[in-house]
Enzyme design. Structure first.
Site, PDB file in Angstrom:
ATOM      1  N   ASP A 180      12.353  -0.497  -0.459  1.00 55.64           N
ATOM      2  CA  ASP A 180      13.130   0.717  -0.204  1.00 55.64           C
ATOM      3  C   ASP A 180      12.262   1.914   0.159  1.00 55.64           C
ATOM      4  OD1 ASP A 180      12.045   1.521  -2.635  1.00 55.64           O
ATOM      5  OD2 ASP A 180      13.932   1.411  -3.740  1.00 55.64           O
TER       6      ASP A 180
ATOM      7  N   ASP B 218      -6.831  -4.178   0.151  1.00 53.21           N
ATOM      8  CA  ASP B 218      -6.198  -2.981   0.707  1.00 53.21           C
ATOM      9  C   ASP B 218      -6.234  -1.818  -0.280  1.00 53.21           C
ATOM     10  OD1 ASP B 218      -4.245  -4.948  -0.476  1.00 53.21           O
ATOM     11  OD2 ASP B 218      -2.940  -3.199  -0.427  1.00 53.21           O
TER      12      ASP B 218
END
Length: 469
Positions: free
Chosen positions: A118, A240
């Protein structure tokens, strides 16, 4: 600076292939929860204006100056050892550069990298990053900084319903090992070189790609040593989440260790203990090897007779640079323990190493609180179990005053962080501000703040943290 600041577009201009132009979702009812006024001043921002309606909308990424080019950055990464070729800013946005640093949002809505998420964040996890990143800064550990947390007025769904929030983050840059994995996987050699040049000019000026690798290896070795010396556990050391700058980034299920144990894991998602406290140096070196692999096309040897010889020579160069990690980490750790124990440079390394190794074994066996032990040692109140070791240490004539300058009284104790976040989520910010005031002055004892220096009470159970995504 009063009013709307200008935002640089260097990343967007120099590396358009490394991101997607995007805009933050407009929050229904933005409300400033906490503002880092000293950091705002460093950036040339006017705190009074930032507290205004226009300033809050600027911090939320919806009221931007003309010429701004916000970008959702792309990167790849190894997550818990498994490679994902397309990750990127799934709930984040680089607004631009200010004062030579990135201004960046977390929880600002969906982007093309959201992968079904979301794109939002909750108040609790965003305040956790604010508290812990500012505590790390106060401890002198390289870190991204937190400028503000904004309550969005939107309720989001996680384990339960939670109030939404945006974190406004500042960093030397948001370039990661995963950024180089992304560029390498593209097959575009020119993009990889431009990325290396961009990273070097921002963080290691004047170096070639081999020098860039060397700079990152050395910066990360020193960073991880500082994590270990303070008992910090990152929790999700994916590629990352490792910066090129050498700053700590992406505070998710992070925490500080209470009882000393190398196997300590706090993250609810790290079921195998891959990112346990004691594994952090090895994982950092593993991540750096992934950076080295990504840079191999730039480490060519003009004198190589064949492509195979060129590749072999590039691997040799990269391997030699990676080998620097261990020696740099060991040296930084030894220097750190020398300082924590108040030992002068006149004490030889062999003696310091033996003393440190014996101490760590005792700390583990006795389940001693890691942070408070060093202050108790300086005060002459170490536990009885350390008697023989303490006599060896005192024979070296330690400098007690210097110990108290490097060993903190206060860290963000896990139970106190949770207490403050729960209260803040319910609308009471007083415990948060008291915690922030305490942990951002970590070396100075404050009357009446004894509970902030104490470990969790007995019977508190196993502490678990969650990433907040």
């Amino acid at each position: 600076m009063s009013g709307m600041p200008m935002l640089g577009t260097r990343f967007a201009d120099e590396l358009p292939e490394m991101g997607v132009s995007w805009r933050a979702a407009e929050p229904p009812k933005p409300e400033l929860l906490v503002l880092n006024e000293p950091l705002a001043a460093e950036l040339g921002l006017d705190p009074e204006w930032l507290r205004s309606d226009d300033g809050v909308r600027f911090l939320a990424g919806v009221n931007l100056p003309d010429g701004a080019e916000p970008v959702a950055q792309g990167y790849a990464g190894h997550q818990f050892g498994g490679y994902s070729p397309r990750l990127g800013d799934g709930r984040a946005l680089l607004l631009g550069e200010i004062g030579g640093r990135d201004l960046h949002l977390k929880g600002s809505g969906r982007t093309p990298f959201s992968r079904g998420g979301d794109g939002l964040a909750a108040v609790g996890p965003m305040l956790r990053e604010y508290v812990i990143s500012e505590a790390m800064h106060a401890l002198g550990i390289p870190t991204t900084r937190s400028l503000a947390v904004i309550r969005t007025g939107k309720t989001i769904v996680r384990e339960n319903l939670a109030p939404g929030a945006i974190l406004v983050r500042v960093a030397a840059s948001h370039l990661r090992v995963g950024s180089f994995q992304f560029a390498r996987a593209s097959g575009d050699a020119e993009l990889l070189r431009r990325l290396a040049d961009h990273a070097a000019s921002r963080h290691y000026p004047g170096v070639d790609p081999l020098g860039l690798l060397r700079g990152v290896v050395e910066a990360q070795a020193e960073l991880i040593a500082q994590w270990m010396l303070t008992g910090f556990i990152h929790g999700v050391m994916n590629t990352d989440n490792m910066t090129i700058s050498g700053e700590t980034i992406d505070y998710g299920p992070c925490a500080f260790m209470d009882a000393f144990d190398p196997a300590t894991v706090f993250s609810s998602i790290d079921e195998g203990g891959r990112y346990a406290y004691g594994n952090q140096p090895a994982i950092a070196q593993w991540n750096l090897a992934r950076l080295a692999e990504s840079l191999l096309p730039l480490l060519s040897d003009a004198d190589a007779a064949t492509a195979d010889a060129d590749q072999e020579r590039a691997i040799e160069k990269a391997t030699a640079e990676l080998a620097r990690f261990r020696s740099r980490y060991v040296a930084a750790t030894l220097d750190g323990f020398r300082a924590k124990l108040g030992l002068t440079a006149a004490i030889d390394d062999v003696t310091v190493t033996a003393l440190t190794e014996d101490l760590l074994a005792l700390l583990k066996d006795s389940e001693a609180d890691y942070t408070s032990f060093f202050r108790k040692l300086a005060a002459g109140s170490a536990p009885e179990a350390f008697g023989d070791w303490e006599r060896r240490w005192r024979a070296l004539e330690p400098d007690i005053a210097s110990m108290n300058r490097v060993n903190p009284v206060y860290i963000p104790r896990n139970h106190l962080v949770e207490e403050a976040l729960t209260a803040a989520t319910d609308g009471d910010l007083a415990p948060l501000h008291e915690l922030l005031e305490t942990v951002t002055a970590p070396f100075t004892e404050k009357p009446g703040r004894e509970r902030f220096a104490s470990p969790a009470p007995p019977g508190s159970g196993v502490y678990r943290t969650f990433c907040g995504t």
